[in-house]
Motif scaffolding. Structure first.
Motif, PDB file in Angstrom:
ATOM      1  N   ASN A  73      99.449  99.755  -2.997  1.00 24.95           N
ATOM      2  CA  ASN A  73      98.320  99.216  -2.214  1.00 24.95           C
ATOM      3  C   ASN A  73      98.822  98.451  -0.983  1.00 24.95           C
ATOM      4  O   ASN A  73      98.281  97.399  -0.639  1.00 24.95           O
ATOM      5  N   THR A  74      99.840  98.983  -0.350  1.00 25.99           N
ATOM      6  CA  THR A  74     100.494  98.289   0.750  1.00 25.99           C
ATOM      7  C   THR A  74     100.509  99.153   2.000  1.00 25.99           C
ATOM      8  O   THR A  74     100.786 100.353   1.926  1.00 25.99           O
ATOM      9  N   VAL A  75     100.207  98.525   3.135  1.00 24.70           N
ATOM     10  CA  VAL A  75     100.294  99.185   4.426  1.00 24.70           C
ATOM     11  C   VAL A  75     101.355  98.475   5.252  1.00 24.70           C
ATOM     12  O   VAL A  75     101.512  97.255   5.165  1.00 24.70           O
ATOM     13  N   TYR A  76     102.098  99.263   6.009  1.00 27.56           N
ATOM     14  CA  TYR A  76     103.167  98.734   6.842  1.00 27.56           C
ATOM     15  C   TYR A  76     102.900  99.067   8.301  1.00 27.56           C
ATOM     16  O   TYR A  76     102.294 100.088   8.620  1.00 27.56           O
ATOM     17  N   LEU A  77     103.402  98.207   9.178  1.00 28.55           N
ATOM     18  CA  LEU A  77     103.362  98.479  10.606  1.00 28.55           C
ATOM     19  C   LEU A  77     104.768  98.257  11.153  1.00 28.55           C
ATOM     20  O   LEU A  77     105.219  97.113  11.240  1.00 28.55           O
ATOM     21  N   GLN A  78     105.445  99.346  11.478  1.00 25.05           N
ATOM     22  CA  GLN A  78     106.756  99.264  12.097  1.00 25.05           C
ATOM     23  C   GLN A  78     106.561  99.179  13.603  1.00 25.05           C
ATOM     24  O   GLN A  78     105.977 100.084  14.198  1.00 25.05           O
ATOM     25  N   MET A  79     107.030  98.098  14.193  1.00 25.10           N
ATOM     26  CA  MET A  79     106.839  97.860  15.616  1.00 25.10           C
ATOM     27  C   MET A  79     108.191  97.889  16.318  1.00 25.10           C
ATOM     28  O   MET A  79     109.053  97.049  16.035  1.00 25.10           O
ATOM     29  N   ASN A  80     108.377  98.848  17.184  1.00 25.24           N
ATOM     30  CA  ASN A  80     109.622  98.995  17.939  1.00 25.24           C
ATOM     31  C   ASN A  80     109.353  98.809  19.423  1.00 25.24           C
ATOM     32  O   ASN A  80     108.207  98.874  19.872  1.00 25.24           O
TER      33      ASN A  80
END
Length: 112
Positions: A73-80
Motif C-alpha cells: 500500500n505504498t506509493v513512491y516518487l523518485q525525483m531526479n
C-alpha cells in the motif's frame, strides 16, 4: 481509520535526487503526489492507479517517476534533476471512489 504516512523529504542541491514514500493503511484505487509552494496553489505532481495508469504534470515529465507497491500500500516518487522551482511541501493523496485523503506533507527544498 485511514492513515497516510509520508517520508523522504529534505534539502538537496540543484540537480540532485530525492525519493518520497507514502504508505496507506489500505489499498487505494489511485495514489499520488501534489505539491504546494509558498504563495501558490496546490498542484498535481503525479498520480498512479492500481492498474498502473500514470498522470504527470508537464513540469516534472522526464525527471520524476511515480511507482507503487500494491502489496505494501505504498506509493513512491523518485525525483531526479531537481530544480529550485521544485521546492514545495509535497502531499500524498489517495482516492477510492468519492473518498479522498491527504497526508500531512513533507518539505522538499532544492537549494545550493
Amino acid at each position: 481509520q485511514v492513515h497516510l504516512v509520508e517520508s523522504g523529504g529534505g534539502l538537496v542541491q540543484p540537480g540532485g535526487s530525492l525519493r518520497l514514500s507514502c504508505t496507506a493503511s489500505i489499498n487505494f484505487f489511485r495514489m499520488g503526489w501534489y505539491r504546494q509552494a509558498p504563495g501558490k496553489q496546490r498542484e498535481l505532481v503525479a498520480t498512479l492507479t492500481r492498474a498502473g495508469n500514470t498522470n504527470y504534470a508537464d513540469s516534472v515529465k522526464g525527471r520524476f517517476t511515480i511507482s507503487r507497491d500494491n502489496a505494501k500500500n505504498t506509493v513512491y516518487l523518485q525525483m531526479n534533476s531537481l530544480k529550485a522551482e521544485d521546492t514545495a511541501v509535497y502531499y500524498c493523496n489517495a482516492a477510492e471512489g468519492s473518498l479522498l485523503y491527504w497526508g500531512q506533507g513533507t518539505q522538499v527544498t532544492v537549494s545550493s
